[in-house]
Design a protein around this motif. Structure first.
Motif, mmCIF file in Angstrom:
data_model
loop_
_atom_site.group_PDB
_atom_site.id
_atom_site.type_symbol
_atom_site.label_atom_id
_atom_site.label_comp_id
_atom_site.label_asym_id
_atom_site.label_seq_id
_atom_site.Cartn_x
_atom_site.Cartn_y
_atom_site.Cartn_z
ATOM 1 N N ARG A 284 124.781 70.365 -4.754
ATOM 2 C CA ARG A 284 123.629 71.178 -5.081
ATOM 3 C C ARG A 284 122.064 70.674 -4.576
ATOM 4 O O ARG A 284 121.253 71.074 -4.416
ATOM 5 C CB ARG A 284 123.653 71.057 -6.687
ATOM 6 C CG ARG A 284 124.794 71.913 -7.309
ATOM 7 C CD ARG A 284 124.574 73.547 -7.060
ATOM 8 N NE ARG A 284 125.666 74.077 -7.843
ATOM 9 C CZ ARG A 284 126.826 74.270 -7.399
ATOM 10 N NH1 ARG A 284 127.437 73.773 -6.228
ATOM 11 N NH2 ARG A 284 127.717 74.833 -7.983
ATOM 12 N N ARG A 285 122.227 69.218 -4.652
ATOM 13 C CA ARG A 285 121.185 68.534 -4.395
ATOM 14 C C ARG A 285 120.718 68.800 -3.017
ATOM 15 O O ARG A 285 119.380 68.742 -2.855
ATOM 16 C CB ARG A 285 121.132 66.981 -4.814
ATOM 17 C CG ARG A 285 120.024 66.145 -4.774
ATOM 18 C CD ARG A 285 119.971 64.786 -5.241
ATOM 19 N NE ARG A 285 120.395 64.877 -6.729
ATOM 20 C CZ ARG A 285 120.462 63.987 -7.324
ATOM 21 N NH1 ARG A 285 120.129 62.546 -6.806
ATOM 22 N NH2 ARG A 285 120.774 63.912 -8.393
ATOM 23 N N PHE A 286 121.686 68.785 -2.037
ATOM 24 C CA PHE A 286 121.322 68.793 -0.662
ATOM 25 C C PHE A 286 121.815 70.163 0.120
ATOM 26 O O PHE A 286 121.258 70.612 1.185
ATOM 27 C CB PHE A 286 122.232 67.810 0.247
ATOM 28 C CG PHE A 286 121.609 66.318 -0.073
ATOM 29 C CD1 PHE A 286 120.363 65.653 0.817
ATOM 30 C CD2 PHE A 286 122.240 65.725 -1.151
ATOM 31 C CE1 PHE A 286 120.071 64.597 0.238
ATOM 32 C CE2 PHE A 286 121.748 64.344 -1.354
ATOM 33 C CZ PHE A 286 120.659 63.748 -0.697
ATOM 34 N N GLY A 287 121.981 71.120 -0.822
ATOM 35 C CA GLY A 287 122.124 72.665 -0.465
ATOM 36 C C GLY A 287 123.080 72.741 0.653
ATOM 37 O O GLY A 287 123.148 73.290 1.613
ATOM 38 N N VAL A 288 124.144 71.746 0.435
ATOM 39 C CA VAL A 288 125.573 72.202 1.373
ATOM 40 C C VAL A 288 126.768 72.631 0.899
ATOM 41 O O VAL A 288 127.052 72.349 -0.316
ATOM 42 C CB VAL A 288 125.646 70.476 2.358
ATOM 43 C CG1 VAL A 288 124.545 70.195 2.933
ATOM 44 C CG2 VAL A 288 126.246 69.406 0.913
ATOM 45 N N GLY A 289 127.699 72.770 1.895
ATOM 46 C CA GLY A 289 128.963 72.872 1.292
ATOM 47 C C GLY A 289 129.959 71.803 1.125
ATOM 48 O O GLY A 289 129.687 70.716 1.749
ATOM 49 N N PHE A 290 131.085 71.995 0.708
ATOM 50 C CA PHE A 290 132.098 70.929 0.476
ATOM 51 C C PHE A 290 132.506 70.316 1.858
ATOM 52 O O PHE A 290 132.712 69.042 1.737
ATOM 53 C CB PHE A 290 133.294 71.260 -0.577
ATOM 54 C CG PHE A 290 134.231 70.176 -0.762
ATOM 55 C CD1 PHE A 290 133.843 69.446 -1.917
ATOM 56 C CD2 PHE A 290 135.219 69.976 -0.214
ATOM 57 C CE1 PHE A 290 134.728 68.262 -2.150
ATOM 58 C CE2 PHE A 290 136.321 69.073 -0.529
ATOM 59 C CZ PHE A 290 135.855 68.032 -1.459
ATOM 60 N N GLU A 291 132.780 71.273 2.636
ATOM 61 C CA GLU A 291 133.329 70.928 4.039
ATOM 62 C C GLU A 291 132.253 70.012 4.566
ATOM 63 O O GLU A 291 132.405 68.744 5.104
ATOM 64 C CB GLU A 291 133.627 71.833 4.985
ATOM 65 C CG GLU A 291 134.389 71.342 6.254
ATOM 66 C CD GLU A 291 134.993 72.558 7.039
ATOM 67 O OE1 GLU A 291 135.119 72.255 8.142
ATOM 68 O OE2 GLU A 291 135.065 73.522 6.420
ATOM 69 N N GLN A 292 131.035 70.510 4.596
ATOM 70 C CA GLN A 292 129.701 69.672 5.262
ATOM 71 C C GLN A 292 129.582 68.295 4.701
ATOM 72 O O GLN A 292 129.207 67.239 5.288
ATOM 73 C CB GLN A 292 128.388 70.321 5.102
ATOM 74 C CG GLN A 292 128.579 71.738 6.055
ATOM 75 C CD GLN A 292 127.293 72.675 5.644
ATOM 76 O OE1 GLN A 292 126.714 72.454 4.614
ATOM 77 N NE2 GLN A 292 127.340 73.767 6.188
ATOM 78 N N LEU A 293 129.605 68.261 3.092
ATOM 79 C CA LEU A 293 129.674 66.988 2.613
ATOM 80 C C LEU A 293 130.768 66.062 2.991
ATOM 81 O O LEU A 293 130.468 64.796 3.039
ATOM 82 C CB LEU A 293 129.481 67.403 0.928
ATOM 83 C CG LEU A 293 129.585 66.112 0.230
ATOM 84 C CD1 LEU A 293 128.423 65.306 0.143
ATOM 85 C CD2 LEU A 293 129.883 66.485 -1.250
ATOM 86 N N ALA A 294 131.826 66.547 3.082
ATOM 87 C CA ALA A 294 132.902 65.720 3.343
ATOM 88 C C ALA A 294 132.631 64.844 4.848
ATOM 89 O O ALA A 294 133.002 63.671 4.942
ATOM 90 C CB ALA A 294 134.419 66.498 3.189
ATOM 91 N N HIS A 295 132.222 65.660 5.429
ATOM 92 C CA HIS A 295 131.885 65.312 6.974
ATOM 93 C C HIS A 295 130.981 64.009 6.888
ATOM 94 O O HIS A 295 131.139 63.045 7.449
ATOM 95 C CB HIS A 295 131.230 66.370 8.078
ATOM 96 C CG HIS A 295 132.411 67.096 8.510
ATOM 97 N ND1 HIS A 295 132.818 66.807 9.904
ATOM 98 C CD2 HIS A 295 132.833 68.403 8.424
ATOM 99 C CE1 HIS A 295 133.772 67.755 10.326
ATOM 100 N NE2 HIS A 295 133.817 68.719 9.411
#
Length: 460
Positions: A284-295
């Motif tokens: 939520r804070r960075f406006g990203v998806g779970f896969e982007q976050l995992a990378h």
């Protein structure tokens, strides 16, 4: 070099012989005793910082050349290769690998080159471009400091121009590169998610991209335009003989920069530590998806500002691995071509969108805490068919106590689920979930009895 002792005796010996010097002559040039140089060459003494400086100054060498094991990922990189089922009967432990790298680094490098060029799947398959590119990413531990710094500086600049990152990037593309951003219907761009039309001076994005993916594609394009030279230099500097592998590596670097722009290192790491690496909050804070976050979580290896060492894996419903990044985790469970059905990563498809947490232990005794959930592929095909994947994140259980999602989860070995690297590479004889015999074992047959599985062999 300051982080750990550097033993580089064979490299120093080859350098001396290349220069045609005796030990006494080289020792004199370096300002040390011949007996000390002899100990260095036999790996009985590490290189001091002063000696590293003297070697690089006197013989004009790149100090990174003194750490040849880094080129193959060090001990962890070699362990990942030797985890191949073809070597399972040899039982090569970590100490043996360290001795091999110290005593014969060139021989180890030759093995790595042959193994990587042959591909992990078996003999005679030819170069595996994806594997070669991944090994280069592992050599860097998936952290590219110069790209991270450039992305962080650009992110700070964009924040001053607009509160919304996507709007700020679109405005920069317009002002600095004379490109407008246009979102087009799926029937106009049925086969593309992003397209740069230089004739129309447009960056065209598919309407099928969700907001997080749209922002990411803007960041990718901005990186190609403003960091293209740096990315090409990194890719060409890798010296990859396989051209497809170089292109794959270059694409990874472009995506790396985009993730670093959307999740700038300093702000992102502070948010991780403040929230206990809570994926929901961070998304939520960075406006990203779970896969982007995992990378992004696999890249936090800045010197003096390190994050937790995560690994990341992505599979489809058939259990086929389409992405894997070990970062600095040293996780061997990523090396198999399939995953263990007892790992909750596979069960994530049963409850789409929910986070699954699990404590697991491998047969080598290493314990891991993992988080898994499903994601949808970016966009959809021309007939509206999307793609579903499961993405797994993990790190060693010893560090999992720092995670918000590990609270209340038993992390001791007695609480962990015992899993393996997939049936074909797993030598557990007592697993009732087994569907295949492990490769390279001799099966035993007894017509008078029936075991837990149809496959009877001498297991672990």
């Amino acid at each position: 070099m300051a982080e750990k002792s550097v033993f580089a005796g064979p490299m120093v010996r080859r350098l001396r012989r290349r220069e045609g010097l005796t030990q006494a002559a080289m020792a004199q040039a370096l300002g040390i005793s011949a007996s000390y140089l002899n100990l260095v060459e036999r790996n009985q003494r590490p290189l001091s910082a002063r000696l590293v400086f003297a070697l690089t100054d006197r013989f004009d060498i790149d100090p990174r050349a003194l750490r040849q094991d880094d080129a193959i990922g060090g001990v962890d990189g070699m362990r990942r290769r030797l985890a191949d089922a073809r070597f399972s009967d040899l039982e090569i432990d970590r100490d043996e690998i360290a001795e091999w790298l110290a005593a014969a680094p060139q021989g180890a490098a030759a093995f790595v080159r042959l193994y990587d060029m042959a591909g992990a799947g078996g003999e005679g398959e030819g170069p595996d471009s994806a594997l070669i590119a991944r090994r280069e990413i592992e050599r860097w531990r998936n952290h590219f400091a110069d790209l991270d710094t450039a992305a962080e500086e650009l992110a700070d600049e964009l924040r001053l121009s607009a509160g919304d990152l996507g709007s700020a990037m679109a405005e920069r593309l317009r002002q600095r590169h004379q490109l407008s951003v246009r979102v087009l219907p799926r029937d106009v761009m049925p086969e593309h998610l992003r397209r740069l039309d230089l004739h129309a001076r447009q960056l065209q994005l598919s309407e099928m991209l969700d907001p997080a993916s749209r922002t990411f594609q803007l960041a990718v394009q901005l990186g190609q335009l403003e960091q293209g030279e740096a990315i090409r230099a990194l890719a060409s500097g890798a010296g990859l003989a396989d051209r497809q592998a170089e292109r794959l590596f270059r694409r990874h670097l472009g995506n790396y920069f985009a993730a670093a722009l959307v999740m700038p290192y300093g702000r992102f790491l502070r948010a991780c530590e403040a929230t206990g690496y809570d994926p929901t909050v961070l998304q939520r804070r960075f406006g990203v998806g779970f896969e982007q976050l995992a990378h992004r979580l696999t890249t936090l290896q800045r010197v003096g500002q390190r994050g937790l060492p995560f690994f990341m894996l992505r599979i489809d419903r058939a259990g086929q691995v389409s992405k894997r990044f070990s970062g600095a985790s040293g996780a061997l469970l990523l090396e198999s071509g399939s995953t263990c059905p007892l790992w909750s990563l596979n069960a994530a498809f049963e409850r789409a969108g929910q986070l699954h947490v699990q404590s697991v232990v491998l047969d080598d005794g290493t314990r891991w805490f993992t988080m898994s959930r499903t994601v949808q592929g970016s966009g959809a095909g021309g007939r509206g068919q999307g793609a579903d994947f499961a993405v797994g994140l993990g790190l060693t259980a010893d560090l999992a106590g720092q995670l918000a999602d590990a609270r209340g989860i038993g992390l001791d070995i007695g609480d962990a689920t015992r899993i393996g690297p997939g049936c074909a590479a797993c030598h557990r004889a007592d697993c009732m979930q087994r569907s295949l015999a492990p490769r390279g074992v001799a099966l035993r047959f007894d017509e008078r009895s029936r075991g837990l599985t149809p496959f009877d062999f001498a297991g672990a």
